[in-house]
Design an enzyme around this catalytic site. Structure first.
Site, PDB file in Angstrom:
ATOM      1  N   CYS A 264      37.582  37.331  43.588  1.00 26.71           N
ATOM      2  CA  CYS A 264      37.741  36.771  44.929  1.00 26.71           C
ATOM      3  C   CYS A 264      36.431  36.386  45.624  1.00 26.71           C
ATOM      4  CB  CYS A 264      38.585  37.670  45.817  1.00 26.71           C
ATOM      5  SG  CYS A 264      38.840  39.335  45.241  1.00 26.71           S
TER       6      CYS A 264
ATOM      7  N   ARG B 259      36.067  46.752  35.027  1.00 31.25           N
ATOM      8  CA  ARG B 259      36.363  47.832  35.961  1.00 31.25           C
ATOM      9  C   ARG B 259      36.190  49.149  35.235  1.00 31.25           C
ATOM     10  NH1 ARG B 259      41.881  45.453  38.839  1.00 31.25           N
ATOM     11  NH2 ARG B 259      40.913  43.509  39.518  1.00 31.25           N
TER      12      ARG B 259
ATOM     13  N   GLN C 264      41.652  37.921  33.875  1.00 25.52           N
ATOM     14  CA  GLN C 264      42.765  37.670  34.778  1.00 25.52           C
ATOM     15  C   GLN C 264      43.060  36.182  34.837  1.00 25.52           C
ATOM     16  OE1 GLN C 264      40.979  39.606  38.304  1.00 25.52           O
ATOM     17  NE2 GLN C 264      42.760  40.944  38.255  1.00 25.52           N
TER      18      GLN C 264
ATOM     19  N   ASP D  88      43.604  34.409  37.269  1.00 25.13           N
ATOM     20  CA  ASP D  88      43.475  34.643  38.693  1.00 25.13           C
ATOM     21  C   ASP D  88      43.471  33.325  39.469  1.00 25.13           C
ATOM     22  OD1 ASP D  88      43.194  36.210  40.888  1.00 25.13           O
ATOM     23  OD2 ASP D  88      41.143  36.863  40.467  1.00 25.13           O
TER      24      ASP D  88
ATOM     25  N   HIS E 257      42.978  31.942  43.838  1.00 27.65           N
ATOM     26  CA  HIS E 257      42.921  32.255  45.265  1.00 27.65           C
ATOM     27  C   HIS E 257      43.299  31.015  46.037  1.00 27.65           C
ATOM     28  CE1 HIS E 257      40.584  35.519  43.477  1.00 27.65           C
ATOM     29  NE2 HIS E 257      41.145  36.220  44.431  1.00 27.65           N
TER      30      HIS E 257
ATOM     31  N   LYS F 104      50.766  43.557  48.989  1.00 26.29           N
ATOM     32  CA  LYS F 104      50.930  42.742  47.792  1.00 26.29           C
ATOM     33  C   LYS F 104      52.331  42.852  47.198  1.00 26.29           C
ATOM     34  CE  LYS F 104      48.859  46.300  44.793  1.00 26.29           C
ATOM     35  NZ  LYS F 104      47.761  46.611  43.886  1.00 26.29           N
TER      36      LYS F 104
ATOM     37  N   HIS G  17      45.564  36.088  47.031  1.00 26.77           N
ATOM     38  CA  HIS G  17      45.146  36.371  45.655  1.00 26.77           C
ATOM     39  C   HIS G  17      46.419  36.364  44.819  1.00 26.77           C
ATOM     40  CE1 HIS G  17      41.497  38.679  47.257  1.00 26.77           C
ATOM     41  NE2 HIS G  17      42.270  38.579  48.314  1.00 26.77           N
TER      42      HIS G  17
END
Length: 652
Positions: free
Chosen positions: A339, A368, A386, A388, A390, A476, A522
């Site tokens: 992000c 992580r 991911q 991912d 945004h 979420k 997200h």
RNA sequence: GCCGCUUUAGCUCAGCUGGUAGAGCACAUCAUUCGUAAUGAUGGGGUCACAGGUUCGAGUCCUGUAAGCGGCACCA
């Protein structure tokens, strides 16, 4: 008097307070004998409970599906009695029924081992054979506390104290032994039968809190009949056979090693599978999303601004220049999320409300530092990718964007054949940023969207609430899929964030020329592509659909005479985009068939002298012994058709 | 991270109460060209996870570390 309605519709009057057992006995002694509980207006209760008001009654016997829970619950009690008989001084805590059985948590100096199971099961059989009746008593708080205190049952005392004052304290006795329990239970422990088994031991925190003492948990399961237990055990075995870690090795997809805990070494075939998934996802983005890529390492001050350094630091890796004489002394964080990078791209240049929504996607590799005990094959790792994105939008656009994401997620999952999906809404956690007003607003929007999702897709979606489980920056949605062994894995997610853009000073110019922070969403579809790959492997038990299979076809020759034809075939297939390997080794065809079947190659094309001469092929599909003969052209055309990804097929 | 268990050849596993390592598969070489789930012969390969300790002697016993497994907690 109370009026009792029987399942056949007949009604009879009984004195108020009559028990189910008395009614059953009045009908026939054999009914009373085989009935283990009753359902009053559909609610299962003890057969010995007095009936105080008019109700519909059903007698529940062992064969009744509703009895399973009681059998297991009673079995948990018997387990606890057996354990205390064998090891006096062991403290009991709780023993609930769970999805495929039950467990009981004990407190004891030395934890149990599976070797103890033989003795425990033997004692349980003795207790069940004695067939003591299960009787209920309601105790006063004081009596219960003093009783358990005297017995040295500190955990039970705590349980009693935590039960709300207006609730009855129910004690169930089985012969000499008793336990605090909400019930209901069967009429006697003999009704449990013999189809039970202790499965495994494990540690578990008292009341599920990691600051509490560790208890020793024994898992078990029980069924009405032995055949059902056997079938369940067989089902577990089969699930283990499709464990992605096992298939990953057998199919030569990936491996792990000590030097990189929680990180995957993808082998050629595994990486092809992974990249096929990436390519599919990339196609699904086109039109709506713009793909970007942000740095792997950024100065830690970036993460201080985002709030991650404060809230998420324990889970982050950091990095510094390794050189002895370096001038750069800065600390760089390896990104645990994408992000902040995307916000920087959004911030670069001046954005107008006319530009929104802006959707940035990235196949972002994040690291992580996950707790050591959390790692699990490719499902839970420390380095993962991911899918991912945004989305920067206005408040008015938020709900619509959530729906758009939901539609995409359901469409993607549908392409992979997932039918049952659980969508959970997670709300504000204790550790969080942002004002309560922000959270109120975000949660209200999400709640509304969740209801609408449920209304639109109730057939495949199950929704639920996860209070307190939200991200630190916003509520979420979690999209949960289930693996072969029945474990649930969160894959997709949609997270609303009213916080991060402001922290970074990101804004757009509104119609009234004001600087306005955008709402940030997200979102991930697969979540972790590694995890999703693992779920796919298990979902298909390694038998990947042709379009996903890393090696789609192996062309195997019977003798060397067919080699030239095999190469001609392979060239033609590769030209049409098929992933084909040759097997022209000097081995018997039986050997080749066996080997490629074990490697789960979906299509074997076998060619010998005959096929070379006629320009035909003999096709054998994985999982079948049948052979189909056809011309080379037919074969290629049908394989190409089948190997076309579902989204591409939809285009025309 | 917590509780318990595990770690022996590339893989799957034997190795009794301590006496200096074994099988099958895989791999290599040779022979075999054989029509849909294992052709035969020969051969190479292990400082028994790592570090300490006990012992005349440790793959076997003890301690620590690491990784993995089953759960719990955490989470995509």
């Amino acid at each position: 008097m109370v009026s009792v309605t029987f399942p056949d519709g007949a009604q009879r009057q009984f004195p108020a307070g009559v028990t189910g057992f008395e009614i059953a006995k009045g009908i026939s002694p054999s009914l009373a004998k085989r009935t283990i509980a009753m359902a009053l207006d559909g609610v299962v209760v003890d057969l010995a409970d007095p009936i105080q008001q008019d109700a519909k009654i059903e007698f529940v016997d062992r064969e009744d599906p509703r009895a399973l829970e009681l059998i297991r619950h009673d079995c948990a009690h018997v387990l606890a009695e057996a354990v205390q008989a064998l090891w006096p001084g062991t403290q009991v805590t709780i023993g609930p029924v769970i999805e495929n059985g039950f467990y009981y948590d004990f407190f004891r100096e030395t934890p149990f081992t599976p070797e103890d199971f033989v003795a425990i099961e033997k004692k349980m059989r003795e207790i069940i054979a004695r067939d003591a009746p299960l009787t209920k008593e309601v105790w006063s708080r004081e009596d219960a506390i003093s009783f358990f205190e005297k017995k040295g049952e500190a955990f039970k005392v705590e349980l009693v104290q935590s039960i709300p004052g207006n609730e009855d304290l129910k004690i169930y006795k089985q012969g000499e032994w008793l336990d605090l329990c909400r019930g209901p239970h069967m009429t006697s422990v003999g009704k449990i039968g013999t189809a039970f088994k202790l499965m495994k031991v494990a540690g578990a925190y008292w009341r599920g809190k990691s600051e509490n003492p560790m208890l020793s948990r024994i898992y078990g399961t029980a069924f009405a009949k032995q055949e059902q237990l056997d079938a369940y055990l067989k089902q577990i075995e089969e699930a283990e056979r499709r464990d992605h870690r096992r298939l990953g090795r057998e199919m030569d997809l990936f491996h792990f090693q000590e030097e990189a805990p929680g990180a995957i070494f993808w082998h050629p075939k595994g990486w092809t599978l992974f990249q096929t998934l990436v390519a599919y996802m990339r196609r699904r983005l086109s039109g709506d999303y713009q793909e970007v890529n942000a740095p792997q390492l950024m100065d830690k001050n970036m993460w201080e601004i985002s709030g991650h350094w404060g809230w998420y630091r324990e889970n982050m890796f950091m990095s510094k220049s390794a050189g002895d004489d370096t001038e750069d002394e800065r600390t760089y964080a390896i990104k645990p999320m994408n992000c902040p990078g995307h916000v920087q791209i959004f911030k670069h240049g001046l954005r107008s409300y006319r530009d929104l929504p802006i959707r940035f996607a990235e196949f972002g590799v994040v690291h992580r530092y996950e707790p050591s005990g959390a790692m699990h094959g490719v499902m839970r790792v420390r380095a993962f990718t991911q899918d991912d994105a945004h989305i920067f939008c206005t408040e008015e656009q938020l709900a619509e964007e959530c729906h758009k994401i939901n539609e995409l997620i359901l469409s993607v999952y549908g392409d992979f054949g997932f039918g049952r999906i659980v969508v959970k809404l997670s709300t504000r956690p204790e550790k969080r940023v942002g004002t309560d007003a922000m959270w109120d607003h975000a949660e209200a929007v999400m709640m509304r969207v969740l209801d609408e999702i449920k209304a639109r897709h109730g057939d495949i979606i199950e929704t639920s609430l996860n209070p307190g489980e939200g991200a630190f920056y916003g509520p979420k949605f979690e999209y949960v899929l289930r693996d072969a062994i029945g474990r649930d894995w969160q894959c997709g997610t949609t997270q609303v964030d009213f916080n991060l853009p402001e922290r970074f000073g990101a804004f757009y110019i509104s119609p009234t020329s004001e600087k306005t922070p955008p709402v940030m969403v997200h979102r991930a579809i697969c979540g972790s592509l590694e995890r999703f790959t693992g779920i796919l492997i298990e979902h298909f038990a390694g038998h990947m659909p042709l379009w996903l299979s890393p090696v789609q076809v192996v062309v195997a020759t019977i003798t060397q005479d067919a080699d030239d034809y095999a190469f001609e075939l392979i060239a033609a297939m590769r030209k049409r985009g098929l992933r084909v390997d040759a097997d022209v080794r000097n081995e018997k065809i039986n050997y080749k068939v066996r080997e490629h079947s074990l490697a789960k190659i979906p299509v074997m094309v076998v060619v010998g002298k005959k096929e070379a001469l006629e320009k035909t092929v003999s096709i054998r599909r994985l999982g079948s012994q049948a052979q189909t003969a056809m011309t080379m052209e037919e074969a290629i055309a049908s394989l190409v058709e089948e190997a076309t990804p579902p989204d591409v097929k939809r285009i025309d």
